[in-house]
Design a protein around this motif. Structure first.
Motif, mmCIF file in Angstrom:
data_model
loop_
_atom_site.group_PDB
_atom_site.id
_atom_site.type_symbol
_atom_site.label_atom_id
_atom_site.label_comp_id
_atom_site.label_asym_id
_atom_site.label_seq_id
_atom_site.Cartn_x
_atom_site.Cartn_y
_atom_site.Cartn_z
ATOM 1 N N ALA A 74 -29.127 102.272 -29.875
ATOM 2 C CA ALA A 74 -29.098 102.537 -31.320
ATOM 3 C C ALA A 74 -28.036 101.675 -32.006
ATOM 4 C CB ALA A 74 -28.847 104.017 -31.580
ATOM 5 N N ALA A 75 -26.878 101.545 -31.366
ATOM 6 C CA ALA A 75 -25.802 100.726 -31.952
ATOM 7 C C ALA A 75 -26.188 99.246 -31.951
ATOM 8 C CB ALA A 75 -24.506 100.934 -31.173
ATOM 9 N N ARG A 78 -28.528 98.039 -34.912
ATOM 10 C CA ARG A 78 -28.086 98.039 -36.315
ATOM 11 C C ARG A 78 -28.097 96.595 -36.836
ATOM 12 N NH1 ARG A 78 -29.089 102.796 -37.678
ATOM 13 N NH2 ARG A 78 -28.172 102.283 -39.703
ATOM 14 N N ALA A 80 -26.321 94.954 -39.060
ATOM 15 C CA ALA A 80 -25.045 94.241 -39.162
ATOM 16 C C ALA A 80 -24.590 93.755 -37.790
ATOM 17 C CB ALA A 80 -23.987 95.162 -39.780
ATOM 18 N N HIS A 81 -24.843 94.589 -36.783
ATOM 19 C CA HIS A 81 -24.431 94.222 -35.429
ATOM 20 C C HIS A 81 -25.261 93.046 -34.910
ATOM 21 C CE1 HIS A 81 -22.733 94.742 -31.495
ATOM 22 N NE2 HIS A 81 -23.909 94.956 -30.947
ATOM 23 N N ARG A 88 -22.999 84.306 -33.576
ATOM 24 C CA ARG A 88 -22.182 83.664 -32.534
ATOM 25 C C ARG A 88 -22.870 82.402 -32.018
ATOM 26 N NH1 ARG A 88 -20.527 88.849 -28.778
ATOM 27 N NH2 ARG A 88 -19.143 89.814 -30.296
ATOM 28 N N ASN A 400 -21.644 98.005 -23.714
ATOM 29 C CA ASN A 400 -22.233 97.527 -24.961
ATOM 30 C C ASN A 400 -22.900 96.192 -24.721
ATOM 31 O OD1 ASN A 400 -21.790 99.393 -27.061
ATOM 32 N ND2 ASN A 400 -19.617 98.927 -26.896
ATOM 33 N N LEU B 35 -24.395 109.609 -29.692
ATOM 34 C CA LEU B 35 -25.401 109.234 -30.696
ATOM 35 C C LEU B 35 -24.905 109.598 -32.097
ATOM 36 C CD1 LEU B 35 -28.941 110.114 -29.277
ATOM 37 C CD2 LEU B 35 -28.204 107.912 -30.154
ATOM 38 N N VAL B 38 -22.620 106.909 -33.417
ATOM 39 C CA VAL B 38 -23.346 105.737 -33.958
ATOM 40 C C VAL B 38 -23.938 106.094 -35.325
ATOM 41 C CG1 VAL B 38 -25.209 104.080 -33.562
ATOM 42 C CG2 VAL B 38 -23.866 104.906 -31.626
ATOM 43 N N GLN B 45 -21.547 102.888 -43.244
ATOM 44 C CA GLN B 45 -21.981 101.599 -43.810
ATOM 45 C C GLN B 45 -22.822 101.825 -45.070
ATOM 46 O OE1 GLN B 45 -24.094 98.942 -41.213
ATOM 47 N NE2 GLN B 45 -24.125 97.345 -42.765
ATOM 48 N N HIS B 51 -19.428 97.629 -42.776
ATOM 49 C CA HIS B 51 -19.844 97.727 -41.377
ATOM 50 C C HIS B 51 -18.611 97.843 -40.494
ATOM 51 C CE1 HIS B 51 -21.601 96.912 -37.524
ATOM 52 N NE2 HIS B 51 -20.970 95.759 -37.397
ATOM 53 N N VAL B 54 -18.411 97.272 -33.526
ATOM 54 C CA VAL B 54 -18.425 98.109 -32.312
ATOM 55 C C VAL B 54 -17.019 98.242 -31.724
ATOM 56 C CG1 VAL B 54 -19.238 98.167 -29.926
ATOM 57 C CG2 VAL B 54 -20.830 97.615 -31.754
ATOM 58 N N ILE B 58 -15.495 102.049 -31.233
ATOM 59 C CA ILE B 58 -15.184 102.634 -29.928
ATOM 60 C C ILE B 58 -13.777 103.224 -29.911
ATOM 61 C CG2 ILE B 58 -14.586 101.892 -27.577
ATOM 62 C CD1 ILE B 58 -17.209 100.184 -27.790
#
Lengths: 429, 78
Positions: A74-75, A78, A80-81, A88, A400, B35, B38, B45, B51, B54, B58
């Motif tokens: 789920a992360a 996203r 933005a992620h 990169r 991750n 969950l 997240v 956001q 944003h 990560v 964490i």
């Protein structure tokens, strides 16, 4: 040549196994995918970002919280992620949709590579969704091969995607999920020969078998093989929360993921510093082992844990463990390579100089989670990077999924980079 | 910012604002699991337009940590 491939997605075909059919049946399915990628994508990269974020929302709203690793997926999904990760590798994301000028009279278009076949690992099937999502985001068509024993959870995710929006439907249409037996060479050969890129997740035997399959000469191979991970910790920097994060990194995916640390190297100015770490880590690991869902150990796994525990004790190591075989912490003088270190069995190895750690880094290293001060981080990671390490996350970030992964710039490998010399404009001489 | 963040957390995890303090963090509320964490980053956001990477997400142990991160990322005071 006849094939024995079970189609799980598209649903319209899922009641039609290719069992015993001529290989041309599968070829027709693949040609449909190839037609998709040869036509301009009706949806932009931004549409696809939004769709994957919608899938993330569905995961976050879902009632089923038992499947390990859904939070990571789920992360990852996203917008933005994903944008951050793609940037990169790709400085101008607009080039994924169309030609964009990079120099005065030079343009670049980053097109999908084509049909990408992903062989999903049996131990952590969710990982295949990361390579699928990235590949689909970049506009590729995808074939996901699951083993005949795997839970079709991935199909449910594709169903949810198709249900989200027109763009989701389009991304789902470009996805085929199949199941075939590990030893069915004809089926694997068909999956391989149709691929513009092959993504092989799995153990040594599995990835070697995939690489040995015939493929087109220009097929791109991305091998996400049997890597292992470690942690390097300075006990002077630990807190309860940080130790809990480290324990979580190890306990998730039952330590079967390539990013799960198998051994923690503990900087030991003296015996007390190792003792301090062990006293903090053992209760955290016990707690997280109870808190995070795990698979049921089979007889062979249980036997292996018992054997490894005995091995540690016979050789003079120290052991902390539960009464069953749910978790084990072994303090040993150096990394014991015979110990399997899976299913929540972690070795703790004291060290004084970073050279001692570097000497023990295995050739198939992926991740070293580091908890060191800034100077130590810099000196250790610079030396260890040259020993093959692919990433140095901090405690809590171990699992991750990010790109690059396994040292591979995945977005670049899943695309074709097309240059164009542009005609002179009126103002050019 | 503090009040808005408390409202967001209370709404997402279906608790009263009065049940929250600066020390409340992941694991302290039944729905604030991995969950849920997240989901909270996604909601932040949406509501704050910021944003949270990560690497920062964490390290969040409490609402106070979240406020510090938001302050750093938005340049706004708490």
């Amino acid at each position: 040549m006849s094939l024995d491939i079970e189609i799980l997605y598209p649903r319209a075909l899922s009641d039609r196994s290719l069992s015993g059919q001529d290989a041309s049946s599968f070829t027709e399915l693949v040609e449909r995918l190839q037609r998709f990628v040869r036509r301009p994508n009706p949806f932009s990269l931004d549409d696809r970002f939004a769709t994957l974020e919608g899938l993330s929302d569905r995961l976050l709203q879902g009632e089923d919280r038992t499947y390990p690793g859904l939070a990571f997926l789920a992360a990852f999904l996203r917008s933005a992620h994903l944008k951050h990760l793609l940037q990169r590798e790709i400085p101008n994301l607009a080039a994924i949709d169309r030609f964009v000028a990079t120099e005065d009279r030079k343009s670049l278009f980053i097109a999908p590579r084509g049909v990408v076949t992903h062989w999903i690992a049996g131990n952590v099937p969710l990982l295949g969704m990361f390579s699928w999502a990235l590949s689909a985001l970049l506009g590729n068509a995808n074939v996901l091969r699951m083993s005949s024993r795997q839970d079709p959870m991935l199909v449910q995710l594709i169903d949810q995607l198709a249900d989200l929006s027109d763009c989701g439907q389009s991304m789902a249409e470009r996805t085929v999920v199949v199941r075939c037996d590990r030893d069915d060479e004809a089926a694997h050969r068909s999956l391989s020969e149709c691929a513009d890129a092959r993504v092989a997740w799995g153990g040594k035997e599995a990835v070697e078998a995939i690489r040995a399959l015939p493929a087109r000469w220009d097929c791109e191979d991305i091998v996400l093989g049997p890597r292992v991970s470690l942690a390097v910790v300075d006990p002077a920097l630990i807190t309860d929360k940080i130790v809990t994060r480290l324990a979580t990194d190890i306990a998730y995916f039952d330590q079967l993921a390539c990013s799960s640390p198998q051994c923690i190297f503990v900087k030991s100015a003296d015996d007390a510093s190792v003792e301090k770490f062990v006293q903090a880590f053992v209760p955290a690991f016990e707690r997280q082992s109870r808190a995070i869902a795990r698979h049921t150990l089979d007889f062979a796994e249980t036997y292996q844990i018992s054997l490894d525990r005995t091995r540690v004790l016979v050789e003079g190591g120290e052991l902390w463990r539960d009464q069953q075989t749910q978790w084990t912490v072994a303090v040993v003088p150096e990394l014991h390579r015979e110990i399997v270190c899976a299913n929540r069995f972690v070795q703790i190895v004291p060290f004084r100089e970073f050279d001692e750690v570097c000497r023990q880094i295995p050739q198939n290293i992926q991740t070293i989670i580091t908890l060191l001060n800034a100077d130590d981080t810099n000196s250790f990671t610079t030396a260890a990077a040259l020993c093959g390490v692919c990433r140095f996350p901090r405690p809590g970030e171990g699992n991750n999924f990010e790109i690059p992964w396994d040292g591979i710039a995945l977005a670049s490998r899943l695309t074709r980079w097309i240059t164009r010399s542009d005609p002179p404009t009126e103002n050019s001489t | 910012m503090r009040e808005k963040l408390f409202d967001v957390i209370a709404e997402l995890f279906k608790v009263e604002v009065q049940q929250l303090s600066d020390d409340t963090g992941p694991g302290d509320l039944p729905a604030w699991d991995s969950l849920g964490h997240v989901a909270l980053m996604a909601r932040i956001q949406e509501r704050f337009g910021t944003h949270i990477p990560v690497e920062d997400a964490i390290e969040v142990e409490s609402i106070a940590d979240l406020l510090e991160i938001l302050e750093r990322l938005t340049g706004e005071a708490k």
